[in-house]
Design a protein around this motif. Structure first.
Motif, mmCIF file in Angstrom:
data_model
loop_
_atom_site.group_PDB
_atom_site.id
_atom_site.type_symbol
_atom_site.label_atom_id
_atom_site.label_comp_id
_atom_site.label_asym_id
_atom_site.label_seq_id
_atom_site.Cartn_x
_atom_site.Cartn_y
_atom_site.Cartn_z
ATOM 1 N N ASP A 177 0.817 -1.212 0.000
ATOM 2 C CA ASP A 177 0.000 0.000 0.000
ATOM 3 C C ASP A 177 0.852 1.264 0.000
ATOM 4 O O ASP A 177 0.597 2.192 -0.768
ATOM 5 C CB ASP A 177 -0.944 0.018 1.205
ATOM 6 C CG ASP A 177 -2.021 -1.048 1.129
ATOM 7 O OD1 ASP A 177 -2.300 -1.560 0.015
ATOM 8 O OD2 ASP A 177 -2.579 -1.400 2.193
ATOM 9 N N ALA A 178 1.859 1.305 0.877
ATOM 10 C CA ALA A 178 2.689 2.511 1.003
ATOM 11 C C ALA A 178 3.420 2.838 -0.297
ATOM 12 O O ALA A 178 3.585 4.007 -0.643
ATOM 13 C CB ALA A 178 3.697 2.347 2.137
ATOM 14 N N PHE A 222 2.634 7.530 -8.736
ATOM 15 C CA PHE A 222 3.362 6.337 -8.314
ATOM 16 C C PHE A 222 4.715 6.710 -7.715
ATOM 17 O O PHE A 222 5.103 6.226 -6.654
ATOM 18 C CB PHE A 222 3.561 5.361 -9.482
ATOM 19 C CG PHE A 222 4.475 4.219 -9.122
ATOM 20 C CD1 PHE A 222 4.028 3.189 -8.311
ATOM 21 C CD2 PHE A 222 5.795 4.199 -9.552
ATOM 22 C CE1 PHE A 222 4.870 2.154 -7.941
ATOM 23 C CE2 PHE A 222 6.641 3.163 -9.197
ATOM 24 C CZ PHE A 222 6.180 2.141 -8.384
ATOM 25 N N THR A 223 5.444 7.579 -8.398
ATOM 26 C CA THR A 223 6.778 7.962 -7.926
ATOM 27 C C THR A 223 6.711 8.647 -6.567
ATOM 28 O O THR A 223 7.566 8.414 -5.716
ATOM 29 C CB THR A 223 7.481 8.859 -8.959
ATOM 30 O OG1 THR A 223 7.490 8.183 -10.218
ATOM 31 C CG2 THR A 223 8.908 9.170 -8.563
ATOM 32 N N SER A 224 5.672 9.460 -6.343
ATOM 33 C CA SER A 224 5.564 10.112 -5.035
ATOM 34 C C SER A 224 5.321 9.079 -3.932
ATOM 35 O O SER A 224 5.840 9.224 -2.829
ATOM 36 C CB SER A 224 4.473 11.184 -5.030
ATOM 37 O OG SER A 224 3.202 10.609 -5.165
ATOM 38 N N LYS A 225 4.563 8.012 -4.223
ATOM 39 C CA LYS A 225 4.353 6.959 -3.223
ATOM 40 C C LYS A 225 5.642 6.164 -3.006
ATOM 41 O O LYS A 225 6.005 5.870 -1.876
ATOM 42 C CB LYS A 225 3.217 6.025 -3.650
ATOM 43 C CG LYS A 225 1.847 6.695 -3.527
ATOM 44 C CD LYS A 225 0.736 5.711 -3.665
ATOM 45 C CE LYS A 225 0.459 5.180 -2.290
ATOM 46 N NZ LYS A 225 -0.794 4.522 -2.099
ATOM 47 N N LEU A 226 6.330 5.810 -4.101
ATOM 48 C CA LEU A 226 7.588 5.068 -3.998
ATOM 49 C C LEU A 226 8.621 5.859 -3.196
ATOM 50 O O LEU A 226 9.363 5.287 -2.398
ATOM 51 C CB LEU A 226 8.126 4.752 -5.395
ATOM 52 C CG LEU A 226 9.447 3.996 -5.469
ATOM 53 C CD1 LEU A 226 9.295 2.579 -4.920
ATOM 54 C CD2 LEU A 226 9.945 3.954 -6.904
ATOM 55 N N CYS A 227 8.659 7.154 -3.396
ATOM 56 C CA CYS A 227 9.655 8.003 -2.737
ATOM 57 C C CYS A 227 9.223 8.488 -1.357
ATOM 58 O O CYS A 227 10.010 9.139 -0.657
ATOM 59 C CB CYS A 227 9.967 9.205 -3.630
ATOM 60 S SG CYS A 227 10.751 8.750 -5.197
ATOM 61 N N SER A 228 7.998 8.174 -0.965
ATOM 62 C CA SER A 228 7.515 8.604 0.352
ATOM 63 C C SER A 228 8.337 7.913 1.451
ATOM 64 O O SER A 228 8.823 6.799 1.264
ATOM 65 C CB SER A 228 6.036 8.252 0.517
ATOM 66 O OG SER A 228 5.883 6.846 0.658
ATOM 67 N N ASP A 273 7.986 1.766 -16.498
ATOM 68 C CA ASP A 273 6.980 2.740 -16.918
ATOM 69 C C ASP A 273 6.305 3.423 -15.736
ATOM 70 O O ASP A 273 5.924 4.591 -15.826
ATOM 71 C CB ASP A 273 5.915 2.083 -17.797
ATOM 72 C CG ASP A 273 6.454 1.649 -19.143
ATOM 73 O OD1 ASP A 273 7.603 2.024 -19.479
ATOM 74 O OD2 ASP A 273 5.727 0.932 -19.864
ATOM 75 N N GLY A 274 6.133 2.704 -14.629
ATOM 76 C CA GLY A 274 5.512 3.300 -13.449
ATOM 77 C C GLY A 274 6.264 4.514 -12.952
ATOM 78 O O GLY A 274 5.675 5.420 -12.354
ATOM 79 N N LEU A 275 7.565 4.555 -13.196
ATOM 80 C CA LEU A 275 8.366 5.697 -12.747
ATOM 81 C C LEU A 275 7.987 6.979 -13.467
ATOM 82 O O LEU A 275 8.312 8.074 -13.002
ATOM 83 C CB LEU A 275 9.859 5.401 -12.938
ATOM 84 C CG LEU A 275 10.402 4.251 -12.094
ATOM 85 C CD1 LEU A 275 11.828 3.903 -12.518
ATOM 86 C CD2 LEU A 275 10.344 4.572 -10.610
#
Length: 175
Positions: free
Chosen positions: A84-85, A105-111, A98-100
Motif C-alpha cells: 500500500d505505502a 506512483f513515484t511520489s508513493k515510492l519516494c515517500s 513505466d511506473g516511474l
C-alpha cells in the motif's frame, strides 16, 4: 537462574533448527498467487507472477522463480503495508520502469513510508531506474522538490537527472 536461562536458550536454538528443517526451503512455485508478487525465495531469487491460457481458454496465474537475485534478502514476502505505502500491485504480471513516469506512483515510492521501510520494493525499482539511466535517490529528491521537473527529466531518459539537485539525496536504504 543462569542454568535455567542457558537451558532456555539451548531449547530455543534447537527448536529453531528443527522448525527450519521441518519447513524446508521457500520456493516461489509453492506460493499462492496472491502473495507471489514482491516475494523473495530461499535462494534469494525474486518471485514473479506469470499468466498463461489454460485448456479451457481461461487465464491461469502461476508463481515462478525469476533469475534475479536480491542481495541480502531471502525468504521474504512483502507486507501489505509496504504494498500500500509504495503503490504497487502484488497481482500485476510483469513489471517495468513505466511506473516511474507516473508522478503519483513515484511520489508513493519516494515517500518515507515506502522508501525508508520497504527495502525489497525500493531495491527492485532502484534497479529498474538504473536500467533507464536514472539514479533513484536523485529522482526521489527531485520528486519531493519539483515533481513536474522530475517527470520531464525522467521521460527524457534521465539525461538531466545526472545533474544532482542542490539538496542532498535521501539516505540509501540498507538491503
Amino acid at each position: 537462574m543462569a542454568a535455567t536461562m542457558r537451558s532456555s536458550l539451548i531449547l530455543f536454538f534447537v527448536s529453531t533448527l528443527f522448525l527450519q528443517g521441518a519447513l524446508g526451503s521457500f520456493i516461489c512455485e509453492d506460493l499462492p498467487t496472491n502473495v507471489c508478487g514482491f516475494a523473495v525465495a530461499t535462494s534469494g531469487k525474486r518471485c514473479l507472477l506469470e499468466n498463461s491460457s489454460g485448456n479451457d481458454g481461461k487465464v491461469e496465474y502461476q508463481c515462478k522463480t525469476s533469475e534475479v537475485v536480491v542481495a541480502n534478502m531471502k525468504e521474504h514476502i512483502e507486507t501489505d503495508e509496504c504494498i500500500d505505502a509504495c503503490g504497487v500491485d502484488r497481482n500485476s504480471v510483469g513489471i517495468s520502469s513505466d511506473g516511474l513516469l507516473d508522478s503519483h506512483f513515484t511520489s508513493k515510492l519516494c515517500s518515507p513510508a515506502c522508501y525508508q521501510h520497504c527495502a525489497n520494493i525500493v531495491d527492485l525499482y532502484f534497479n529498474l531506474a538504473a536500467g533507464e539511466g536514472v539514479y533513484l535517490p536523485d529522482l526521489c529528491n527531485k520528486q519531493r522538490t519539483n515533481p513536474h521537473r522530475a517527470m520531464i527529466e525522467l521521460s527524457s531518459n534521465g539525461a538531466a537527472l545526472e545533474d544532482a539537485a542542490d539538496t542532498p539525496a535521501p539516505s540509501p536504504v540498507s538491503f
